[in-house]
Design an enzyme around this catalytic site. Structure first.
Site, mmCIF file in Angstrom:
data_model
loop_
_atom_site.group_PDB
_atom_site.id
_atom_site.type_symbol
_atom_site.label_atom_id
_atom_site.label_comp_id
_atom_site.label_asym_id
_atom_site.label_seq_id
_atom_site.Cartn_x
_atom_site.Cartn_y
_atom_site.Cartn_z
ATOM 1 N N HIS A 154 10.964 8.080 5.018
ATOM 2 C CA HIS A 154 11.144 8.560 6.301
ATOM 3 C C HIS A 154 12.651 9.055 6.872
ATOM 4 C CE1 HIS A 154 6.891 6.582 7.567
ATOM 5 N NE2 HIS A 154 6.956 8.116 7.271
ATOM 6 N N ALA B 290 10.516 -1.620 -0.195
ATOM 7 C CA ALA B 290 10.290 -3.114 0.231
ATOM 8 C C ALA B 290 8.713 -3.119 0.492
ATOM 9 C CB ALA B 290 10.897 -3.128 1.852
ATOM 10 N N LEU C 18 0.861 -1.284 0.103
ATOM 11 C CA LEU C 18 0.064 -0.004 -0.045
ATOM 12 C C LEU C 18 0.797 1.237 -0.059
ATOM 13 C CD1 LEU C 18 -2.532 -1.246 2.770
ATOM 14 C CD2 LEU C 18 -2.976 -1.083 0.260
ATOM 15 N N SER C 19 2.129 0.993 0.468
ATOM 16 C CA SER C 19 3.009 2.448 0.526
ATOM 17 C C SER C 19 4.071 2.682 -0.464
ATOM 18 C CB SER C 19 3.929 2.139 1.904
ATOM 19 O OG SER C 19 4.312 3.353 2.093
ATOM 20 N N TRP C 20 3.132 3.504 -1.442
ATOM 21 C CA TRP C 20 3.727 4.148 -2.515
ATOM 22 C C TRP C 20 5.340 5.012 -2.002
ATOM 23 C CZ3 TRP C 20 5.356 3.649 -7.286
ATOM 24 C CH2 TRP C 20 5.896 4.585 -8.103
ATOM 25 N N CYS D 296 11.401 1.401 13.509
ATOM 26 C CA CYS D 296 9.936 1.685 12.847
ATOM 27 C C CYS D 296 9.043 1.165 13.799
ATOM 28 C CB CYS D 296 9.413 0.931 11.478
ATOM 29 S SG CYS D 296 10.072 1.913 10.065
ATOM 30 N N ASN E 64 7.677 3.530 -0.595
ATOM 31 C CA ASN E 64 8.373 2.526 0.378
ATOM 32 C C ASN E 64 8.736 1.354 -0.670
ATOM 33 O OD1 ASN E 64 8.810 0.244 2.011
ATOM 34 N ND2 ASN E 64 7.582 1.078 3.630
ATOM 35 N N GLU F 243 4.138 12.614 9.998
ATOM 36 C CA GLU F 243 4.650 11.103 10.013
ATOM 37 C C GLU F 243 5.171 10.631 11.489
ATOM 38 O OE1 GLU F 243 4.292 8.757 7.349
ATOM 39 O OE2 GLU F 243 2.682 10.466 6.588
#
Length: 449
Positions: free
Chosen positions: A252, A29, A23-25, A372, A27, A176
């Site tokens: 990040h 991995a 889901l994380s455009w 994280c 990112n 964030e």
């Protein structure tokens, strides 16, 4: 006289719906493992084992609960109706992407849960918490309400703790959390320097910004949190992340830099204006000299830093003031340039004296390393005594949580499983039991309704 204080790490428990939806455009991995079959039970146990190893070494280790997923209230707000089973079936049929988003277990990455300012830095001498709005990603933007409830339950004493709502959920105030916030200090109980790292200035279209991937943190958000927390100019530094690093997958700042005490460990491509950032920190740091451990591109190429999550490691004080421990993911020993660098780092005799490897592969495949998984909270002895102790990891709590995971979590999770009404029932039953184990009260929507 110095104030006795510790840094507590609050790790997020991996949730029962842990899956790989990509889901994380931005990112790398997360996107590269999309639609692989995940193992929620293994993921949760890996996280607990990491917490236990650190607790056994004497670190103050806390636990933050996962959220209710799939999140039925969000699906209802988007127009799906009927019984909970009807809602799941309709979402799976009409918009499986939305279902995947509201079923994400992304709350495991509690570095994004909030920004925390210790009492030594704030005007009113209380610890301040602001849950991150995470407005850049829909699946994470639904987290802040329950995050805020959990933090208020754990840190309830208003004489010691102050809680703020998340910033407005718009792009100009994209926040964030602690993933873009590092505190440097001579000692945890002494005034420090809070380094806020942003990706872009939202209200200045002429300012530098990444071109390929979005910048998730804005200067405007960072400045707002500093105001809310009562930080003076002497306690805050605002630094722009290198846009080229963001475009390389550094979504990040904690993917390219980590700090602890008076040590800042970072890649040479971390900041847009490296010299100014270091000068600003040095001019504000009191009681200690900044030790900047700079990793060059020639030693660790940026791509290898992203793949290994070298900087998404935990930097922790060793007992007796004998330097620091770098807790790294196992991938750091699998990538030759990074493994060689770690050996040379230890040989150099600098502030980082030990490296320890942690297996968090289930989290890494979804784009999150050891750093994280934890939210850092510096607490005086008085504040530690004032917080809810039921979330602090002990041998007994570790055994209870391990048994809880083994009894409630599935060993396989695919995208198709997310529409299973039984999964929702299993997750709710597990979370209801968990709040009893941790003593948090009714923090979930299904408990409150």
């Amino acid at each position: 006289m110095p104030i006795d204080a510790v840094e507590a790490n609050f790790d997020g428990l991996v949730g029962p719906t842990h899956n790989y939806a990509g889901l994380s455009w931005g990112n790398v991995a997360s996107r590269s493992n999309v639609r692989a079959v995940a193992n929620p039970r293994e993921a949760a146990l890996q996280g607990l084992q990491k917490m236990k190893r650190l607790a056994d070494r004497g670190y103050v280790q806390g636990v933050l609960p996962p959220h209710e997923r799939p999140h039925i209230p969000t699906l209802r707000a988007l127009g799906f109706s009927g019984s909970d089973s009807d809602v799941l079936r309709a979402a799976a049929r009409d918009s499986p992407v939305i279902l995947a988003a509201v079923a994400s277990a992304s709350t495991m990455w509690t570095a994004n849960a909030a920004t925390v300012s210790p009492s030594a830095d704030t005007r009113d001498r209380r610890v301040h918490f602001t849950p991150a709005n995470l407005s850049a990603k829909f699946h994470r933007s639904i987290e802040h309400l329950v995050t805020g409830r959990a933090l208020k339950s754990i840190f309830a004493d208003e004489a010691c703790f102050a809680h703020h709502p998340a910033l407005p959920p718009v792009s100009q105030f994209g926040d964030e959390g602690a993933a873009n916030h590092t505190r440097l200090c001579a000692a945890y109980g002494e005034p420090g320097v809070e380094l806020f790292v942003y990706g872009q200035i939202a209200m200045d279209e002429s300012a530098p910004a990444p071109r390929r991937f979005p910048a998730r943190q804005t200067l405007e958000a960072s400045q707002a949190i500093a105001r809310l927390h009562g930080l003076s100019d002497a306690r805050a530094v605002f630094a722009q992340q290198n846009p080229d690093a963001i475009d390389a997958g550094v979504f990040h700042n904690d993917v390219i830099a980590v700090g602890n005490g008076n040590v800042l460990f970072y890649h040479e491509k971390a900041f847009l204006d490296e010299d100014r950032v270091l000068a600003d920190v040095r001019s504000r740091l009191r009681g200690a000299e900044l030790e900047a451990v700079r990793v060059s591109e020639s030693d660790v190429p940026l791509g290898d830093a992203v793949s290994s999550y070298l900087f998404n490691s935990q930097l922790l004080n060793l007992p007796g003031g004998k330097g620091m421990l770098l807790a790294v993911p196992g991938e750091c020993r699998e990538i030759p340039s990074v493994s060689r660098y770690l050996d040379s780092l230890l040989d150099a005799g600098g502030p980082i004296r030990a490296v320890e490897v942690f297996d968090v592969k289930q989290s890494m495949r979804n784009g999150g390393g050891p750093a994280c998984l934890r939210l850092r909270v510096a607490l005086t002895n008085e504040e530690l005594a004032a917080m809810h102790p039921g979330v602090l990891l002990t041998d007994e709590l570790y055994e209870r949580l391990t048994t809880w995971v083994q009894g409630h979590y599935r060993s396989e999770m695919s995208q198709e499983d997310l529409a299973d009404p039984m999964l929702l029932d299993e997750s709710r039953h597990a979370l209801d039991e968990l709040t009893g184990i941790l003593g948090l009260g009714s923090i979930y929507d299904f408990q409150r309704n």
